[in-house]
Motif scaffolding. Structure first.
Motif, PDB file in Angstrom:
ATOM      1  N   ASP B 314      18.351 -32.640   1.330  1.00 47.46           N
ATOM      2  CA  ASP B 314      18.847 -32.464   2.357  1.00 47.46           C
ATOM      3  C   ASP B 314      19.703 -33.569   3.400  1.00 47.46           C
ATOM      4  N   PHE B 315      19.613 -34.591   2.984  1.00 47.40           N
ATOM      5  CA  PHE B 315      21.136 -35.429   4.149  1.00 47.40           C
ATOM      6  C   PHE B 315      22.339 -35.161   3.715  1.00 47.40           C
ATOM      7  N   GLY B 316      23.370 -34.862   4.329  1.00 44.85           N
ATOM      8  CA  GLY B 316      24.120 -34.992   3.844  1.00 44.85           C
ATOM      9  C   GLY B 316      25.189 -36.378   3.802  1.00 44.85           C
ATOM     10  N   ASP B 317      24.416 -37.741   4.552  1.00 45.77           N
ATOM     11  CA  ASP B 317      25.472 -38.491   4.136  1.00 45.77           C
ATOM     12  C   ASP B 317      24.652 -39.140   2.164  1.00 45.77           C
ATOM     13  N   GLU B 318      25.455 -39.796   2.534  1.00 40.85           N
ATOM     14  CA  GLU B 318      25.046 -40.706   1.065  1.00 40.85           C
ATOM     15  C   GLU B 318      23.911 -41.639   1.101  1.00 40.85           C
ATOM     16  N   ASN B 319      24.295 -42.084   1.917  1.00 41.31           N
ATOM     17  CA  ASN B 319      23.697 -43.803   2.524  1.00 41.31           C
ATOM     18  C   ASN B 319      22.537 -43.372   2.986  1.00 41.31           C
ATOM     19  N   ALA B 320      22.370 -42.336   3.870  1.00 38.77           N
ATOM     20  CA  ALA B 320      21.101 -41.329   3.702  1.00 38.77           C
ATOM     21  C   ALA B 320      20.100 -41.202   3.308  1.00 38.77           C
ATOM     22  N   LYS B 321      20.829 -40.314   2.065  1.00 34.53           N
ATOM     23  CA  LYS B 321      19.917 -40.001   1.821  1.00 34.53           C
ATOM     24  C   LYS B 321      19.776 -40.828   0.383  1.00 34.53           C
TER      25      LYS B 321
END
Lengths: 200, 484
Positions: B314-321
């Protein structure tokens, strides 16, 4: 403090965001009363995992850490900087540093260089494709070179000047001791003093 | 144009303006009104002074306590851990040598440095306050510019009573509306951090504003300012008002008589001018806020207690994912699990975030007349020896003990586990502290950050819970829960 102009050493790609100071050095190591000898404490929990980057050759002898955004968040412990330095790191590259960590680095001669995240990604790829590639960090020109990547970095001018000259902060401030004394004379009398001690 | 509160306090402390303009400007030299010291980040600074032959410039603006390493049991016996004992003894020796006032273990004023300062009336509006501890932002609740510093800066303040700082940008956090019962200051700050992220406040001083902030007590404002650092901001503050003055009046180091009047006259000027502009403004709606809890391993990974563990996808940002995947693995959680289904082993009520008297009262109100889940252990660690005495005078210790919680002596305790109060690997904790980092509360420990009332309700049910999830108490008891 030693002067810092340029440094070239093996780059270590740490593909992780939010590397907090509890990871850089767990609290148990903060009980020491010395300022050196923290190399064993660096990333102590992660280093128990054989797959951790610093447990792999040639990264174990790296001196330029290339990390994800929000490096050094959390506690104010300067021990995090001491541990990185004692291990052998001379510079950390990230797209964003926590304020206190960045300040502590500047005091201790560890270069915290802020790069664009896109450039961090490019450097990660170089280091992962060709482990052992050296990174050149040039504080004079404010650039980083790694393989075919050349990227500018940001650092505030005052910290840069102090690093280039290797200047001691306290000595610099005490040149203005008259200003401090003059300010002290103007402080309102209602401001509290800790002495003599008053308690309930 | 007018000035923000932070700019007013800054300007009033400039000893020497840095040369140059804009990005090339040198830092300003600021005078420091109060320097708080503890055993962990000071030994190397004292040693630096000694090696350079420098005195500590203003012992009368410096105060030390023992908090990070101190045991919360058997405090009358020698500290069992030798390195902890050495560090405490080093502080005692250093304070004696340099003439610094110290409140040692066993002293009625000993406790977490950020609880002790305000309690003694040493933290006042419009001051600059520093300490070698990132949660120094706590003192911003009084309209002080308060920030954590590293050990090199500790030494700098000891030697010069000043700090070189580059001006910050300013961010307003506007919290309008009325908190619902069971929702508290901790939920506000956890929601702010989830909204702006752990780096969102980096380079800023935050000012908490709005009707919901004005309605909060000083203890609650301290909870909010305390966790400014978890949003990346070195300092966060609240403009002083009558609530501030009422809290301070009569405290040991508060001004008295004419001095009080002069101080109040000055403090009344400490607010952001109507025509001042913040660099950034963030809004949060208090009316709709629910109890908040963290699911991951940084304080920005939080959601409403009524929600489920998020999916990394659900997290758009790759680092957040990537960070979410790693966090779920460490936390031993499956995406999609309702937060309220998560069972905990331990509940920790304490830390500089939530260990003041109102926090203890709010938690006691929830558990009074109820039984603890027998599989859960609960530690209650007052923020200071004074808070402990105050709680005992009100009989709160009995409420906690009858419930089955452990009533401990004051200190940082399980917030960071420098003393024996630690989690075991894999142990899960609902904690009123401020950091859910990997291993923070003990190697392999899993932390969910919560408010005092959520901690208390969780101790009753054994799973993450809010007071509204509880059955009515077995005896008539107050269940007022909005004071945290």
């Amino acid at each position: 403090m030693e002067k810092f102009t340029t440094h070239t050493g093996i780059g270590v790609p740490l593909r992780q965001s939010n590397v907090d100071t509890d990871q850089i050095i767990p609290a148990v190591y903060l009980k020491r009363i010395t300022r050196t000898g923290f190399e064993d404490a660096l990333f102590a929990a992660w280093r128990k995992d054989a797959s951790f980057i610093l447990n792999q050759e040639p990264f174990s002898t790296g001196s330029v850490l290339v990390a994800g955004p929000d490096f050094g968040t959390g506690s104010s412990r300067e021990h995090a900087v001491w541990a990185l330095k004692d291990y052998g790191f001379k510079a950390v590259l990230s797209s964003r540093f926590a304020d206190i960590f960045r300040g502590n680095s500047g005091k201790q001669g560890l270069l915290a260089a802020e790069l664009a995240q896109d450039d961090i990604e490019l450097i990660w790829k170089v280091l992962e494709n060709a482990p052992g590639t050296e990174v050149k960090v040039d504080l004079v020109s404010k650039t980083v070179e790694c393989g075919n990547v050349v990227a500018p970095f940001e650092i505030d001018d005052y910290t840069r000047w102090r690093l280039l000259e290797g200047l001691d902060d306290i000595g610099l401030t005490l040149q203005h001791e008259e200003d401090i004394t003059a300010y002290e004379a103007t402080r309102p009398s209602f401001k509290p003093k800790t002495l003599p001690a008053r308690t309930q | 144009m007018g000035k923000t509160l932070a700019e007013k306090v800054w300007d009033a402390h400039v000893v020497r303006k840095g040369e140059g303009e804009g990005a090339n400007a040198q830092p300003d030299l600021l005078f420091i009104d109060l320097h708080l010291v503890h055993e962990v980040t000071s030994p190397q600074a004292f040693e630096g002074l000694r090696l350079a032959g420098r005195p500590l410039r203003r012992p009368d603006l410096t105060i030390a306590t023992e908090d990070h390493n101190t045991p919360t049991l058997d405090i009358d016996k020698p500290i069992a851990d030798l390195t902890s004992r050495t560090q405490i003894q080093t502080l005692r020796n250093n304070c004696k040598e340099f003439g610094v006032r110290l409140h040692s273990l066993g002293d009625a004023e000993q406790g977490i440095v950020h609880v002790v300062g305000p309690q003694l009336g040493l933290t006042q509006p419009g001051m600059t306050v520093v300490c070698g501890d990132s949660h120094t932002s706590t003192h911003g609740a009084f309209g002080a510019l308060a920030m954590g510093i590293g050990t090199s800066e500790v030494e700098h303040v000891m030697a010069t009573q000043t700090l070189s700082l580059k001006p910050f940008k300013t961010m307003a956090i506007n919290v309008e509306g009325t908190l619902r019962p069971g929702v508290s200051a901790k939920d506000i700050i956890l929601a702010v951090i989830a909204k702006i992220g752990t780096g969102g406040g980096q380079g800023y001083v935050l000012e908490y504003r709005g009707s919901a902030i004005r309605a909060l007590s000083m203890d609650a404002r301290m909870t909010i300012c305390n966790m400014s650092i978890e949003a990346g901001a070195r300092a966060g503050l609240v403009a002083p008002d009558q609530t501030t003055y009422d809290y301070m009046y009569g405290r040991p180091h508060a001004p008295q008589g004419e001095e009080w009047d002069a101080a109040v006259e000055y403090w009344n000027t400490l607010h952001t001018d109507d025509d001042a502009a913040f660099d950034v403004e963030v809004d949060l709606d208090a009316d709709t806020l629910e109890p908040f809890v963290t699911w991951g391993t940084n304080p920005g990974q939080g959601i409403s207690l009524n929600e489920a563990v998020p999916f990394p996808g659900d997290f758009g940002d790759e680092n957040a994912k990537l960070a979410a995947e790693r966090a779920l693995q460490y936390m031993g959680l499956e995406a999609g699990t309702p937060m309220k289904d998560i069972r905990v082993d331990t509940v920790f009520l304490g830390s500089c975030t939530n260990s003041r008297i109102e926090d203890l009262r709010a938690a006691a109100d929830v558990i009074r007349g109820r039984e603890k889940d027998p599989k859960v252990r609960m530690l209650v660690v007052p923020g200071s020896a004074r808070v402990r005495l105050e709680a005992e005078a009100e009989g709160l210790d009995k409420v906690f003990k009858e419930f089955g919680a452990e009533w401990r002596f004051a200190g940082c305790s399980m917030c960071l586990g420098m003393n024996p109060d630690q989690l075991e690997p894999g142990e899960r904790c609902a904690s009123t502290s401020n950091r859910n980092f990997e291993g923070r509360q003990g190697k392999g420990g899993r932390t969910h950050l919560v408010s005092p009332v959520v901690a208390a309700a969780t101790a009753v049910r054994g799973t993450l819970s809010s007071p509204s999830d509880l059955e009515p108490a077995s005896v008539s008891a107050s269940t007022t829960t909005d004071a945290a």
